[in-house]
Each structure stands twice: as structure tokens, then as C-alpha cells.
Design a protein around this motif. Sequence first.
Motif, mmCIF file in Angstrom:
data_model
loop_
_atom_site.group_PDB
_atom_site.id
_atom_site.type_symbol
_atom_site.label_atom_id
_atom_site.label_comp_id
_atom_site.label_asym_id
_atom_site.label_seq_id
_atom_site.Cartn_x
_atom_site.Cartn_y
_atom_site.Cartn_z
ATOM 1 N N PRO A 69 -0.428 9.004 -0.877
ATOM 2 C CA PRO A 69 -1.087 7.718 -1.145
ATOM 3 C C PRO A 69 -0.086 6.566 -1.134
ATOM 4 O O PRO A 69 1.118 6.759 -1.306
ATOM 5 C CB PRO A 69 -1.673 7.926 -2.551
ATOM 6 C CG PRO A 69 -0.834 8.984 -3.160
ATOM 7 C CD PRO A 69 -0.430 9.895 -2.041
ATOM 8 N N CYS A 70 -0.603 5.373 -0.919
ATOM 9 C CA CYS A 70 0.190 4.137 -0.887
ATOM 10 C C CYS A 70 1.108 4.038 0.326
ATOM 11 O O CYS A 70 1.966 3.152 0.387
ATOM 12 C CB CYS A 70 1.011 3.957 -2.164
ATOM 13 S SG CYS A 70 0.044 4.081 -3.695
ATOM 14 N N GLN A 71 0.913 4.950 1.290
ATOM 15 C CA GLN A 71 1.670 4.923 2.542
ATOM 16 C C GLN A 71 0.685 5.075 3.705
ATOM 17 O O GLN A 71 -0.277 5.850 3.606
ATOM 18 C CB GLN A 71 2.696 6.055 2.597
ATOM 19 C CG GLN A 71 3.716 6.035 1.475
ATOM 20 C CD GLN A 71 4.618 4.808 1.532
ATOM 21 O OE1 GLN A 71 5.022 4.379 2.616
ATOM 22 N NE2 GLN A 71 4.923 4.233 0.369
ATOM 23 N N PHE A 78 -6.072 2.833 10.016
ATOM 24 C CA PHE A 78 -6.438 1.422 10.181
ATOM 25 C C PHE A 78 -5.686 0.581 9.160
ATOM 26 O O PHE A 78 -5.198 1.072 8.139
ATOM 27 C CB PHE A 78 -7.942 1.227 10.021
ATOM 28 C CG PHE A 78 -8.502 1.731 8.708
ATOM 29 C CD1 PHE A 78 -8.438 0.960 7.552
ATOM 30 C CD2 PHE A 78 -9.097 2.980 8.628
ATOM 31 C CE1 PHE A 78 -8.938 1.417 6.349
ATOM 32 C CE2 PHE A 78 -9.618 3.446 7.435
ATOM 33 C CZ PHE A 78 -9.539 2.664 6.285
ATOM 34 N N PHE A 79 -5.597 -0.716 9.452
ATOM 35 C CA PHE A 79 -5.015 -1.691 8.546
ATOM 36 C C PHE A 79 -5.723 -3.016 8.759
ATOM 37 O O PHE A 79 -5.808 -3.525 9.875
ATOM 38 C CB PHE A 79 -3.509 -1.842 8.803
ATOM 39 C CG PHE A 79 -2.850 -2.935 8.001
ATOM 40 C CD1 PHE A 79 -3.077 -3.073 6.640
ATOM 41 C CD2 PHE A 79 -1.978 -3.829 8.618
ATOM 42 C CE1 PHE A 79 -2.458 -4.078 5.903
ATOM 43 C CE2 PHE A 79 -1.348 -4.836 7.892
ATOM 44 C CZ PHE A 79 -1.602 -4.957 6.541
ATOM 45 N N CYS A 107 -5.139 -0.408 -1.261
ATOM 46 C CA CYS A 107 -4.770 -1.810 -1.055
ATOM 47 C C CYS A 107 -3.271 -1.867 -0.865
ATOM 48 O O CYS A 107 -2.497 -1.277 -1.628
ATOM 49 C CB CYS A 107 -5.190 -2.664 -2.240
ATOM 50 S SG CYS A 107 -4.680 -4.403 -2.083
ATOM 51 N N GLY A 108 -2.831 -2.611 0.176
ATOM 52 C CA GLY A 108 -1.423 -2.654 0.522
ATOM 53 C C GLY A 108 -0.597 -3.686 -0.204
ATOM 54 O O GLY A 108 0.614 -3.798 0.032
ATOM 55 N N VAL A 146 2.917 -0.968 4.398
ATOM 56 C CA VAL A 146 1.769 -1.210 5.280
ATOM 57 C C VAL A 146 2.257 -1.250 6.723
ATOM 58 O O VAL A 146 3.443 -1.480 6.981
ATOM 59 C CB VAL A 146 1.056 -2.540 4.939
ATOM 60 C CG1 VAL A 146 0.515 -2.520 3.523
ATOM 61 C CG2 VAL A 146 1.988 -3.717 5.149
ATOM 62 N N PRO A 147 1.351 -1.049 7.688
ATOM 63 C CA PRO A 147 1.727 -1.168 9.106
ATOM 64 C C PRO A 147 2.111 -2.607 9.447
ATOM 65 O O PRO A 147 1.851 -3.544 8.681
ATOM 66 C CB PRO A 147 0.453 -0.739 9.844
ATOM 67 C CG PRO A 147 -0.309 0.081 8.852
ATOM 68 C CD PRO A 147 -0.023 -0.558 7.520
#
Length: 216
Positions: A69-71, A78-79, A107-108, A146-147
Motif C-alpha cells: 500500500p501507498c506505492q 491508474f493515477f 490517496c497520494g 505516486v507516478p
Amino acid sequence: MMNFLSTALLFSSLPLIHAQSGNGVHTIDVGEDGLSFNPASLTVAPGDKVEFHFYPPDHSVVQASFANPCQPISSGGFFSGFFKTTEESKTVFTLTVNNTDPIWYYCGVQGHCQAGMVGVINPPSSGQDTLDSFKSAAAKAKDTTVPANVFGGVVGNASSGNTSSTTTGTATSTATSSPSKTSATTATTTNAANTMHTAGDVGALMLLGLFSWLMM
């Protein structure tokens, strides 16, 4: 005579109406009630769309794997990009769900994932991969990444005919009866046309069978 009857019976068994398929639209509110997604767990059918509606001050949605998670998930995903707003965003991030595989997301914004801002689409019906377990693992994550670019969905206007399997604060606020009536009328007209077209084809084939029998 038997050839004609067999032909007639064969074509009379053909379906007269072809099934019409339609895609549902579901809403997830991002940050309306603090650091949370509402609903955080949502079950949708393949082909359905999920709209993420963003609230102040700054949020995003990123797909992750259950194990990390968080990655961002290592492949696909998707982002949405970051939505910075002082009120409900006029644009949404729309995701098309292609199958029933679980989609874990977060959430990023730094710290939001660890604070419990995570969710899942099509959660497993059994086993240890639960939203609570995912949230617990997120709380222990060291950081959030995030990406580099928006991908995997569409940023644009919300659908005017939203439906949701879960009633939330704004899930139906943008829904209107007019688009639904228009869609229903269109579907009915299409079904009627398909029925007449198919029935005409069956009638023509039966006449052809009758002609063939008379020529024997």
C-alpha cells in the motif's frame, strides 16, 4: 413436407430480441468526510465506470497492490493526478472497470494513505485480503509515492446520469431523471427495431423453405 417443417421449427426457435447491454456509473467521494473515500469499498460489474469526485483541499487516487500500500502498482494501474480545490471539483477522474479483480487504491498526498485514506473496488469475497488489513498495512508504510503522470482513466466532466450501488452524500446529487428517461426510450426503440428486423428475417427464411418444398 418434413424438410419444410424442420426448417420452420429451426428458425422459429431463434431469439427475436437481442439483449441490450448498458454500463453503470458509480460515484466515490474523495475527501468529503476528511481523509477517507466514501464508499471505501465498492462492488461493480465489468464494463461499469467509477467516478472519483474530489473535495478540498488536495487529494488524488492511485492504484496499489494489496501487498504494498501507498506505492503505485508495478504494472498497469491508474493515477488521477492531484486535485487542489476549495470546493467540490468540477472535474472528476473516471475509471472503467474491466473485470472483477480487486482494485486497491490510496490517496497520494503525503500522509493521507498512512492516515487510512485507502479503498478497494471489487473486494475479495473471502480470505485475509480485506480492506481493514490493507488499511492496517498502509498505516505502517514508511512513505507515499505516486507516478509521474496521469494515466489509466479520464479527467473530465461528471456523468449527468450517475448511479451508485451505495448511497453517499453526493452520489445522486448530479443525477437527473431526464438522461435516464432518454436512455430507457432509446433502449426500448432499439429493442423494437431489432424485434421487427429479426422477425422479418425469420419470415423470409420460412417463405424460402416453403418455396423449396413446393418445388420438390
